[in-house]
Design a protein around this motif. Structure first.
Motif, short mmCIF file in Angstrom:
data_model
loop_
_atom_site.label_atom_id
_atom_site.label_comp_id
_atom_site.label_asym_id
_atom_site.label_seq_id
_atom_site.Cartn_x
_atom_site.Cartn_y
_atom_site.Cartn_z
N ARG A 163 -3.08 9.40 -5.91
CA ARG A 163 -1.38 8.72 -6.59
C ARG A 163 -1.23 8.57 -5.35
NH1 ARG A 163 -1.00 12.97 -9.58
NH2 ARG A 163 0.23 12.95 -11.54
N ALA A 209 3.35 -0.36 -3.78
CA ALA A 209 2.90 0.68 -2.94
C ALA A 209 1.83 0.43 -2.27
CB ALA A 209 3.90 1.95 -3.37
N ARG A 264 3.46 2.82 -7.25
CA ARG A 264 5.15 2.39 -7.32
C ARG A 264 4.12 0.78 -7.01
NH1 ARG A 264 9.48 1.86 -5.82
NH2 ARG A 264 8.59 3.01 -3.37
N TYR A 265 5.48 0.12 -8.00
CA TYR A 265 5.43 -1.59 -7.55
C TYR A 265 5.60 -1.73 -6.01
CZ TYR A 265 5.91 -3.30 -12.66
OH TYR A 265 5.81 -3.45 -14.12
N THR A 321 14.40 4.93 -0.22
CA THR A 321 13.59 4.89 -2.58
C THR A 321 12.51 3.59 -2.29
OG1 THR A 321 15.66 5.04 -3.35
CG2 THR A 321 14.44 6.46 -2.62
N HIS A 322 13.24 2.56 -2.37
CA HIS A 322 12.61 1.65 -2.26
C HIS A 322 12.11 0.45 -2.14
CE1 HIS A 322 16.36 2.42 -5.31
NE2 HIS A 322 16.02 2.09 -6.37
N THR A 359 9.14 -1.21 0.20
CA THR A 359 7.94 -1.13 0.25
C THR A 359 6.87 -2.01 0.69
OG1 THR A 359 8.01 -3.03 -1.42
CG2 THR A 359 8.49 -0.78 -2.70
N THR A 397 1.84 2.01 -12.67
CA THR A 397 2.83 2.51 -12.17
C THR A 397 3.17 4.42 -12.30
OG1 THR A 397 4.89 2.73 -13.63
CG2 THR A 397 3.81 0.51 -11.53
N PRO A 398 3.71 4.89 -12.12
CA PRO A 398 4.11 6.56 -12.25
C PRO A 398 4.90 6.87 -13.68
CG PRO A 398 4.67 5.73 -9.73
CD PRO A 398 4.54 4.71 -10.77
N THR A 399 5.55 5.34 -13.86
CA THR A 399 6.16 5.73 -15.43
C THR A 399 5.05 5.50 -15.85
OG1 THR A 399 7.93 5.46 -14.57
CG2 THR A 399 8.02 4.75 -16.69
#
Length: 434
Positions: free
Chosen positions: A327, A70, A67-68, A377-378, A380, A287-289
């Motif tokens: 990952r 991370a 993620r951004y 969750t957010h 980093t 990113t995962p997305t």
């Protein structure tokens, strides 16, 4: 932690400035990474294993997914530093709306130009190493002695002629050699310009070099393979290509254009696995997305999705680090603790004051960070690092400030400080995703 304070390596002031300014600005420093690297041993070990394969004449392809904020770009830069230290040449580029893998207005060629502009070696880590690499090849040929330098040069590039566009590439290398022997800097400059993909028309290249081809948006990757194969002639072990920000392909609004870009990824992936590329490693970060979204991400291209989807035996606690997708798992609470301690030492060393932040202060700071709403969750590493450097800057500029009191006040607001430890004594926020 006091033992670490005693043995912490002294960071040169110039390097410390780059580390602190870059991290506070939310970007990864290009130098000084070994001073602040924590965790990621498993990921680093897996990626460094690929370097041995590349050095032996093979090729590798990996996706690095996180993620951004991370730590994905940080890990890419860490691998970049390791590879240069092991005598590899590294080229890196971030994708953008102007830089893609394929495009109708030269966006693929723009990525190639960025990669060549950032071509780096151990002695030229800041980029711009193309001329250095070519001169090293010429020097090696000269050091072998004897009169037949041109014959030796032709023999050294003969294997390249079997590759796509290899004949023209070899011709340009020979032109560079002859210009070096004759002291013709103008021709050398023209060859460098050709290799950088800066000739826009074949007519222009023919006028300057007598060459009827130029590097284009469609074939730039073929020249990456040629450069990788050539580098061993100059005494290097291979080429590592790092391409970050795959999310910019995900953001392409036109579905057909996206598919063309993913098709280029498939070509690179197949080349490395099928032995069509040599001495070449490719790592792409996203990113995962941008990877897993089946409507617009890499997985929207069925041929890639079927190759990259994780198998049924891998689990959260048992990852396959030989798989094409790595990952990034979150840094643990303990790893973040070590990281901010290192930053405290670097900050104190750079500004020339005694580091008085104790273990309790570090723990209190992390509790505040993890006590935020939505931290599970957010939060980093990027945000934690930025907040901690801000705290250090404020404390330095206000020497009468008591950091412990400051943290207590902030902790009272968030309700984080004083939270009970878990039964096993670990920090209560260690399980949160970061």
């Amino acid at each position: 932690m006091s033992d670490m304070n005693a043995t912490a390596p002294r960071v040169p002031k110039r390097v410390a400035a780059v580390i602190l300014n870059s991290l506070k600005g939310g970007v990864v420093p290009r130098i000084g990474l070994p001073y602040i690297t924590v965790g990621r041993e498993v990921e680093i070990r897996a990626l460094l294993t690929d370097l041995d394969l590349i050095a032996d004449g093979g090729a590798s392809f990996r996706f690095l997914v996180g993620r951004y904020g991370a730590g994905k770009s940080f890990l890419l830069q860490t691998i970049r530093t390791h590879a240069m230290g092991e005598n590899f040449v590294v080229a890196d580029a971030d994708l953008s709306p102007e830089r893609r893998l394929q495009g109708g207005q030269g966006q693929g060629l723009a990525t190639y130009r960025e990669l060549i502009r950032n071509l780096s070696t151990k002695t030229r880590p800041e980029g711009g190493a193309l001329g250095l690499v070519l001169d090293r090849w010429v020097t090696r040929l000269q050091d072998e002695g004897g009169d037949g330098i041109l014959e030796r040069a032709r023999a050294s590039v003969a294997n390249l002629e079997e590759l796509v566009h290899g004949f023209d590439f070899s011709r340009m290398l020979m032109r560079y050699l002859q210009a070096s022997l004759e002291g013709d800097d103008e021709v050398k400059s023209c060859v460098m310009r050709w290799l950088r993909g800066e000739y826009r028309t074949k007519t222009e290249a023919r006028t300057d070099l007598g060459c009827s081809t130029v590097i284009t948006d469609d074939d730039w990757y073929d020249y990456i393979k040629l450069i990788a194969a050539f580098l061993t002639n100059a005494g290097y072990r291979g080429l590592l290509v790092l391409i970050d920000e795959l999310v910019n392909l995900y953001k392409i609004p036109n579905a057909i254009t996206r598919q063309y870009n993913y098709e280029k990824i498939l070509t690179m992936y197949n080349d490395t696995l099928q032995g069509k590329a040599h001495h070449l490693g490719i790592i792409m970060g996203g990113t995962p997305t941008s990877i897993e979204d089946r409507r617009r991400g890499v997985f929207s291209y069925e041929a890639l999705r079927s190759r990259l989807t994780q198998g049924r035996f891998a689990r959260e606690d048992m990852r396959d680090m030989l798989a094409p997708i790595i990952r990034l798992h979150p840094l643990t609470y303990e790893e973040l603790l070590v990281l901010i301690e290192k930053l405290g030492q670097i900050h104190a060393g750079y500004f020339g004051y005694e580091n008085t932040i104790g273990d309790e202060d570090l723990v209190a700071f992390l509790k505040i960070e993890f006590g935020r709403v939505g931290a599970d969750t957010h939060l980093t590493p990027r945000e934690v690092i930025r907040d901690f450097i801000e705290l250090l800057d404020i404390a330095y500029q206000n020497p009468d400030t008591d950091i412990s009191a400051l943290l207590r006040d902030e902790g009272a607001v968030t309700g984080a400080v004083g939270a009970p430890a878990t039964d096993d004594g670990d920090a209560p926020f260690a399980e949160f995703t970061i």
